[in-house]
Design a protein around this motif. Structure first.
Motif, short mmCIF file in Angstrom:
data_model
loop_
_atom_site.label_atom_id
_atom_site.label_comp_id
_atom_site.label_asym_id
_atom_site.label_seq_id
_atom_site.Cartn_x
_atom_site.Cartn_y
_atom_site.Cartn_z
N ARG A 122 0.83 -1.20 0.00
CA ARG A 122 0.00 0.00 0.00
C ARG A 122 0.87 1.25 0.00
O ARG A 122 0.65 2.19 -0.79
CB ARG A 122 -0.90 -0.03 1.23
CG ARG A 122 -1.92 1.10 1.31
CD ARG A 122 -2.73 0.96 2.60
NE ARG A 122 -3.14 -0.43 2.79
CZ ARG A 122 -3.02 -1.10 3.94
NH1 ARG A 122 -2.52 -0.51 5.01
NH2 ARG A 122 -3.40 -2.36 4.02
N ARG A 123 1.85 1.26 0.89
CA ARG A 123 2.70 2.45 1.03
C ARG A 123 3.46 2.75 -0.27
O ARG A 123 3.46 3.88 -0.76
CB ARG A 123 3.69 2.23 2.18
CG ARG A 123 4.61 3.42 2.44
CD ARG A 123 5.40 3.25 3.71
NE ARG A 123 6.39 2.16 3.64
CZ ARG A 123 6.25 0.97 4.20
NH1 ARG A 123 5.14 0.67 4.88
NH2 ARG A 123 7.20 0.05 4.10
N VAL A 132 1.10 3.74 -3.41
CA VAL A 132 0.64 5.13 -3.39
C VAL A 132 1.79 6.06 -3.77
O VAL A 132 1.60 7.01 -4.55
CB VAL A 132 0.07 5.49 -2.01
CG1 VAL A 132 -0.19 6.99 -1.90
CG2 VAL A 132 -1.22 4.71 -1.76
N TYR A 140 -2.60 2.78 -8.15
CA TYR A 140 -3.69 2.99 -7.20
C TYR A 140 -4.56 1.73 -7.09
O TYR A 140 -5.07 1.42 -6.00
CB TYR A 140 -4.53 4.19 -7.61
CG TYR A 140 -3.94 5.52 -7.21
CD1 TYR A 140 -3.57 5.78 -5.89
CD2 TYR A 140 -3.75 6.53 -8.16
CE1 TYR A 140 -3.03 7.00 -5.53
CE2 TYR A 140 -3.21 7.76 -7.80
CZ TYR A 140 -2.84 7.99 -6.49
OH TYR A 140 -2.30 9.20 -6.12
N ARG A 171 -12.63 3.07 5.50
CA ARG A 171 -11.50 3.80 6.06
C ARG A 171 -11.27 5.04 5.21
O ARG A 171 -11.38 5.00 3.98
CB ARG A 171 -10.22 2.95 6.05
CG ARG A 171 -10.28 1.75 6.95
CD ARG A 171 -9.10 0.81 6.75
NE ARG A 171 -7.80 1.46 6.67
CZ ARG A 171 -6.64 0.79 6.76
NH1 ARG A 171 -6.66 -0.53 6.92
NH2 ARG A 171 -5.51 1.42 6.67
N ASP A 201 -8.44 6.56 4.58
CA ASP A 201 -7.29 6.43 3.67
C ASP A 201 -7.63 5.55 2.47
O ASP A 201 -7.16 5.79 1.35
CB ASP A 201 -6.06 5.90 4.41
CG ASP A 201 -6.30 4.59 5.13
OD1 ASP A 201 -7.46 4.14 5.22
OD2 ASP A 201 -5.31 3.99 5.61
N ARG A 202 -8.47 4.56 2.67
CA ARG A 202 -8.92 3.73 1.54
C ARG A 202 -9.79 4.55 0.58
O ARG A 202 -9.63 4.46 -0.65
CB ARG A 202 -9.70 2.52 2.05
CG ARG A 202 -10.16 1.58 0.95
CD ARG A 202 -10.96 0.42 1.51
NE ARG A 202 -11.50 -0.42 0.46
CZ ARG A 202 -12.69 -1.00 0.49
NH1 ARG A 202 -13.47 -0.85 1.55
NH2 ARG A 202 -13.11 -1.73 -0.52
N GLU A 223 -9.64 7.71 0.06
CA GLU A 223 -8.79 8.66 -0.67
C GLU A 223 -8.05 7.97 -1.82
O GLU A 223 -7.88 8.54 -2.90
CB GLU A 223 -7.81 9.32 0.29
CG GLU A 223 -8.50 10.33 1.20
CD GLU A 223 -7.61 10.83 2.32
OE1 GLU A 223 -6.50 10.24 2.49
OE2 GLU A 223 -7.99 11.79 3.01
N VAL A 224 -7.63 6.73 -1.59
CA VAL A 224 -6.99 5.97 -2.66
C VAL A 224 -7.97 5.70 -3.79
O VAL A 224 -7.65 5.84 -4.98
CB VAL A 224 -6.40 4.65 -2.11
CG1 VAL A 224 -6.06 3.68 -3.25
CG2 VAL A 224 -5.15 4.94 -1.29
#
Length: 863
Positions: free
Chosen positions: A339-340, A343, A362, A374, A376-377, A379-380
Motif C-alpha cells: 500500500r505504502r 501510493v 492505485y 476507512r 485512507d482507503r 482517498e486511494v
C-alpha cells in the motif's frame, strides 16, 4: 566464455538503419521502427549498429513489469545525455523536460528506446512529442518493439499511427532465419539443421538456446532450453541468477552482493551466456530467458526473494524505483508495504504524467486494503477514479466514484460524499449515460445544499449548468451557471469560477448571442495564466463547437486550429480527439470532403469515449452519401445507437439530420420524412435554429406536409422553407456552404435550376448528391440527362477510388484486413479486394510496399 554468436542475415536491416542514422546526422531527422517477434534479434541488431555506426548513441529500455516505471527508458537515456536532465527526472520534475530533450537532440544523437511494447503512458507521450518534431533535428529516434504483441488497440499502435503521418517514419522488420543460416549456427553441434529450423521456426533465440542445451532431442519450448542451461549451474550461481531475474532493472552488482554476500556468484551464468553484464546492471541475455527462470522458482522461494528485494531497494529509494518496490512488496505478500509503495509510485507517476501507470498503482494500493470503511482507503479510491477518468475509462471511473461516495457517507463526511456524487455525474456523461449524469447531479446538489456553502456546492452547480448547456437548454445553463460563478467568487475558487464562466458563455452562443464567445475566450485566457490545462482544452472545445453550430465556419475552424494545437502541445488527447471529430463536420460544411474523411477516420481510430465518436461517424456517413459511395448506413447506425441513450440534442439532432439527408439522397422519401420528423421532435422544443432549419428543409424535400415556419429559424433555411430560393442561395454563397447553395439553386425544381445545381455539385465532387438532381430531371421527363463522374471515384493522382484511398491510409498504419474492416465499416472480404486493386494501380508487390508508398506522400491525416 560462450562462443560469440554471429549475426546472420541481418546485413540489409543493418544497412537500412545505418542509412537512416547517416541521413539524420546530415539534418534529415526521423523515427525508425525496428520490429519483429520476441527472440528475433532486435537487441543484437541495435548493439551491432551501435558498434559500427559511430556517433553519439544513447539507449534506454522499457520494463517488463505489469506496471512499468514511468519514463523508465527516459531515465536511462537522460543519465547518458546530461546531468541536468538526470537531476530533473530524479526529482520527479517534467516541467521543461520535453524542451530540454529537444535541445539535446540539436546535437546529432541516435536515441534508442528498446521494447516499446512495454512502454508506460508518459514514455509513449514523449515518443509522440519527439517524433512529431524530430524532422528539423539532426537526430534519429530508433524504437524497437515486438510486432506480434502490438495489436490495433495497443497504445503504441496509436503512437505509430500518429507518427506515420509525419513523413519521417521508417520501418525495418526482422525476419526469421533461413535453413542455411540455422545450419551455419549449428555446424559444430550434433543437431540436424532441417529439424532444428522446423522446431525453432528460424527464431534466432530459440535456435541458439536449443544448440546451447547440447542435446540431439531439441527442447520443445524455449523455456525448457533456458532451464536446461540454468540447471547446469551450481547452487550459488542459480541463487544469484534467480535474484537477477527477480530484481530485473535493479540488479546492480552492489545490490546482489549486499543480499547474497559470499554466495553471490555471477561468472558461471555469464560464462554460460544466460546473463550479460550491462553498463548499469546485470541482465538476462533475453527477456524470454528471465521469464523462464522466474517461472521455475517455487512460490515460497519467490516470496523470499521479493522480500529481500524490498529490503534492499527501500534503503534509499529513488523515484524510478518506487514502481519496483510496489511490485516486490505485493509479490512478497506484505499488504502494508504494498500500500505504502503503491501510493508513492502512483503519485510519482502522476508527477511524470504517466496516468495509465498511476491508475494501475492505485489499483494495487486498493487491493492491499481490507474490505472496510476507512478514510485512507476512500482517498486511494478517489485518486484511482480520477486517473481512470484521465485515461479515458469513464465507466470504470463512475463505478469507483459511486463506491467511494457511499463510503464517505458511511464515514459521515457529507462534503466528500456530495463531491463524489458530482464526479459520478461528470464521468457518467463521458460514458454516454445522460440519465445517470442528471440523476447524480441532482443528488450531489441535494447533499451539498444541506451543508455550509463552499467550493463543493459551487462545483456541483457548475456541473449542472454544464449538463443544461450540453442538453441545449441555454436558459437553465445561464441561470445556474451565474449562481455557481457567484459562489465560486465568494469562496475564492478561481478554477470553478472559470468553469462556470465557460458554461455561461457557451450557453449564450447556443442562444445565438455571438457575444458569448468573448466570455469563453476570457475563461481560456485566464485558465492559461493559471496553468489549468484541462480547462483550457475544455474552453477551446466549447468555443469551436458552438461557433460551428451557428455556422460561423471560418471562426470555428480558427478555434479548432488553436485548440487542437494547444491540446497537442499539452497532451490533452481527450479534448483534442473530441475537437477533431467536430472539425471534420466543419470541413464538410466548407466542402472539403477529402479532409473531412481523413479527420473522421483518424478520430474514430482513437476515440474510445462514446461522445467523441458520434460526429466523426456522422461525417463518414454524410460524405459517403454525398459522394454516392457504398456503406452509408453502418456508421450512421452506430452513431444513432450511441446518441439515443446519451439523449442530448447536440448528438441526436446531428444524427437525425444526416440520416434524413442520406435517405433523401438515396431516393427513399418515406424514410427521409421519418428521420426528419424524429429530429424535429427534439430540435423544435430547444429552438435550435440551424438544426431545426435543416430538418425542415429535408422534410420539405421528402414531400412532408407544409408546416408553420418558426420565427427563430436560421435565415437561409427560413428563406428556403418560404420558397425564397434565390435569397437562400445568396445567403449560402455568403456563408460558404457549397452543398446547401446547390440545393437552394435547385429549389424551384425546373430543368434549368436542376441542371445548374447538378453542375455545381459535380464541381464540388459530390456525385451522389448530383445523382439526386438527375433523378428529379427524369421525374420531369427530361431525356437528355447529364451523366457526370462515377459516384465511387475520387480525384486521385494515383487513380484510386475514395474507398481505396481510405484503405491505403489504414495500410500505412500497419493494420490487418480485419482491423481495417472494423474501422471503415466494411467487410474483410471487401478490404481484400481493395488491397488487390491498390497494388495493381500502384504497381507495387505487396501491402508493405503500399504502406511505404503512402508514408512517403504528403500526410493528409490531422496532427
Amino acid at each position: 566464455m560462450p562462443a560469440v554468436v554471429p549475426l546472420l542475415e541481418r546485413q540489409q536491416p543493418l544497412a537500412a538503419l545505418a542509412a537512416h542514422w547517416q541521413a539524420a546526422r546530415a539534418g534529415a531527422g526521423g523515427v525508425a521502427l525496428l520490429e519483429g517477434e520476441a527472440g528475433i534479434g532486435k537487441t543484437s541488431v541495435v548493439r551491432e549498429l551501435a558498434r559500427t555506426a559511430g556517433g553519439r548513441i544513447v539507449v534506454g529500455g522499457c520494463d517488463a513489469m505489469s506496471t512499468p516505471r514511468p519514463l523508465g527508458p527516459v531515465v536511462e537515456i537522460a543519465s547518458q545525455l546530461s546531468a541536468e536532465l538526470a537531476d530533473m527526472l530524479s526529482g520527479g520534475r517534467t516541467e521543461g523536460l520535453y524542451g530540454a530533450l529537444l535541445a539535446e537532440l540539436a546535437r546529432p544523437t541516435l536515441v534508442v528506446v528498446e521494447d516499446a511494447h512495454w512502454a508506460d503512458a508518459a514514455t509513449l507521450d514523449l515518443l509522440r512529442y519527439l517524433g512529431r518534431r524530430i524532422a528539423r533535428l539532426p537526430s534519429l529516434l530508433l524504437v524497437t518493439f515486438r510486432d506480434d504483441e502490438v495489436g490495433p488497440r495497443h497504445p503504441l499502435r496509436v503512437v505509430i499511427g500518429d507518427l506515420a503521418t509525419t513523413g519521417t517514419l521508417r520501418r525495418v522488420t526482422l525476419e526469421r532465419l533461413s535453413v542455411a543460416a540455422v545450419g551455419q549456427l549449428a555446424r559444430d553441434s550434433a543437431l540436424d539443421p532441417q529439424d532444428l529450423h522446423r522446431r525453432s521456426g528460424g527464431n534466432p533465440f530459440f535456435v541458439t538456446e536449443a544448440i546451447a542445451a547440447n542435446t540431439v532431442a531439441i527442447p520443445p519450448t524455449v523455456r525448457d532450453a533456458v532451464l536446461a542451461r540454468f540447471a547446469r549451474l551450481d547452487d550459488d550461481a542459480r541463487a544469484t541468477t534467480e535474484l537477477v531475474a527477480t530484481l530485473h532493472a535493479n540488479a546492480h552488482l552492489d545490490t546482489l552482493v549486499a543480499l547474497l554476500g559470499d554466495r553471490c556468484s555471477l561468472e558461471p551464468a555469464l560464462d554460460a551466456g544466460i546473463l550479460v553484464r550491462g553498463s548499469a546492471a546485470i541482465s538476462f541475455r533475453h527477456e524470454l530467458g528471465r521469464e523462464a527462470v522466474l517461472s521455475a522458482i517455487p512460490p515460497d522461494r519467490q516470496r523470499a526473494l521479493h522480500r529481500a528485494a524490498v529490503a534492499a531497494l527501500a534503503v534509499a529509494p529513488a523515484g524510478h524505483q518506487l514502481a519496483a518496490l510496489a511490485h516486490h512488496a505485493e509479490a512478497a505478500g506484505d499488504a502494508d508495504a504494498a500500500r505504502r509503495w503503491s501510493v508513492a509510485a502512483a503519485r510519482h507517476a502522476v508527477q511524470l504524467r504517466s496516468h495509465r501507470e498511476a491508475a494501475a498503482q492505485y489499483a494495487r494500493a486498493a487491493r492491499s486494503f481490507p474490505d472496510t470503511d476507512r478514510a485512507d482507503r476512500a482517498e486511494v479510491l478517489e485518486a484511482w477514479a480520477y486517473e481512470e477518468y484521465l485515461t479515458g475509462h469513464p465507466a470504470e471511473s463512475a463505478a469507483l466514484r459511486v463506491q467511494v461516495a457511499e463510503m464517505w457517507h458511511r464515514l459521515g463526511d457529507e462534503l466528500r460524499h456530495g463531491d463524489n456524487l458530482r464526479w459520478v455525474s461528470r464521468v457518467s456523461w463521458f460514458a454516454g449515460r445522460r440519465a445517470d449524469a442528471d440523476r447524480y447531479a441532482a443528488r450531489a446538489i441535494e447533499t451539498l445544499a444541506a451543508q455550509p456553502p463552499g467550493r463543493e456546492l459551487a462545483a456541483a452547480w457548475s456541473n449542472q449548468a454544464q449538463l443544461a448547456m450540453l442538453a441545449n437548454d441555454p436558459r437553465t445553463a445561464i441561470r445556474i451557471g451565474k449562481r455557481a460563478h457567484a459562489l465560486a467568487r465568494e469562496v475564492g475558487d478561481r478554477e470553478i469560477e472559470l468553469h462556470a464562466l465557460s458554461n455561461i458563455g457557451t450557453a449564450r452562443l447556443l442562444r445565438g448571442e455571438l457575444a458569448g464567445a468573448a466570455e469563453v475566450e476570457r475563461s481560456i485566457a485566464a485558465a492559461k495564466e493559471l496553468h489549468l490545462e484541462e480547462h483550457v482544452g475544455r474552453g477551446y472545445t466549447n468555443l469551436s463547437t458552438s461557433l460551428l453550430a451557428l455556422r460561423e465556419t471560418p471562426r470555428a475552424l480558427a478555434a479548432f486550429r488553436d485548440g487542437i494545437a494547444y491540446c497537442d502541445d499539452h497532451d490533452l488527447d481527450a479534448w483534442r480527439i473530441y475537437m477533431l471529430g467536430w472539425r471534420a463536420m466543419a470541413e464538410v460544411h466548407a466542402g472539403d470532403l477529402d479532409a473531412a474523411v481523413d479527420t473522421a477516420l483518424y478520430t474514430l481510430a482513437r476515440a474510445a469515449a462514446p461522445p467523441s465518436r458520434v460526429h466523426p461517424l456522422v461525417v463518414l456517413g454524410r460524405v459517403r452519401a454525398r459522394r454516392g459511395d457504398p456503406d452509408v448506413w453502418a456508421p450512421l447506425d452506430e452513431a444513432l445507437a450511441i446518441a439515443i441513450p446519451a439523449n442530448e440534442f447536440q448528438r441526436l439532432g446531428a444524427v437525425r439530420i444526416v440520416r434524413a439527408e442520406a435517405a433523401w439522397l438515396a431516393g427513399d422519401h418515406a424514410r427521409a420524412r421519418d428521420e426528419a420528423e424524429a429530429g424535429l421532435a427534439v430540435a423544435l422544443p430547444v429552438e435550435s435554429a440551424w438544426a431545426a432549419g435543416e430538418l425542415v428543409m429535408y422534410a420539405q424535400l421528402a414531400g412532408a406536409r407544409p408546416r408553420t415556419i418558426p420565427s427563430w429559424l436560421a435565415k437561409p433555411y427560413a428563406q428556403y422553407a418560404r420558397r425564397r430560393f434565390a435569397a437562400a442561395a445568396a445567403s449560402w454563397a455568403k456563408l460558404g456552404g457549397p452543398y446547401e447553395h446547390a440545393l437552394a439553386i435547385a429549389g424551384p425544381g425546373t430543368e434549368p435550376a436542376l441542371r445548374a445545381a447538378f453542375a455545381e455539385l459535380e464541381r464540388a465532387r459530390m456525385p451522389g448528391a448530383a445523382a439526386a438532381m438527375t433523378r428529379q430531371l427524369r421525374e420531369l421527363g427530361v431525356r437528355s440527362i447529364p451523366r457526370g463522374q462515377r459516384a465511387t471515384t475520387r480525384a486521385n493522382a494515383a487513380g484510386l477510388t475514395a474507398r481505396e484511398a481510405e484503405v491505403l491510409d489504414q495500410l500505412a498504419l500497419g493494420l490487418r484486413n480485419a482491423d481495417i474492416a472494423k474501422r471503415l465499416f466494411i467487410s474483410e472480404k471487401t478490404v481484400g479486394h481493395h488491397v488487390s486493386a491498390i497494388l495493381a494501380k500502384l504497381a507495387l508487390p505487396d501491402r508493405a510496399a503500399a504502406a511505404r508508398w503512402r508514408q512517403s506522400r504528403e500526410p493528409r491525416t490531422p496532427i
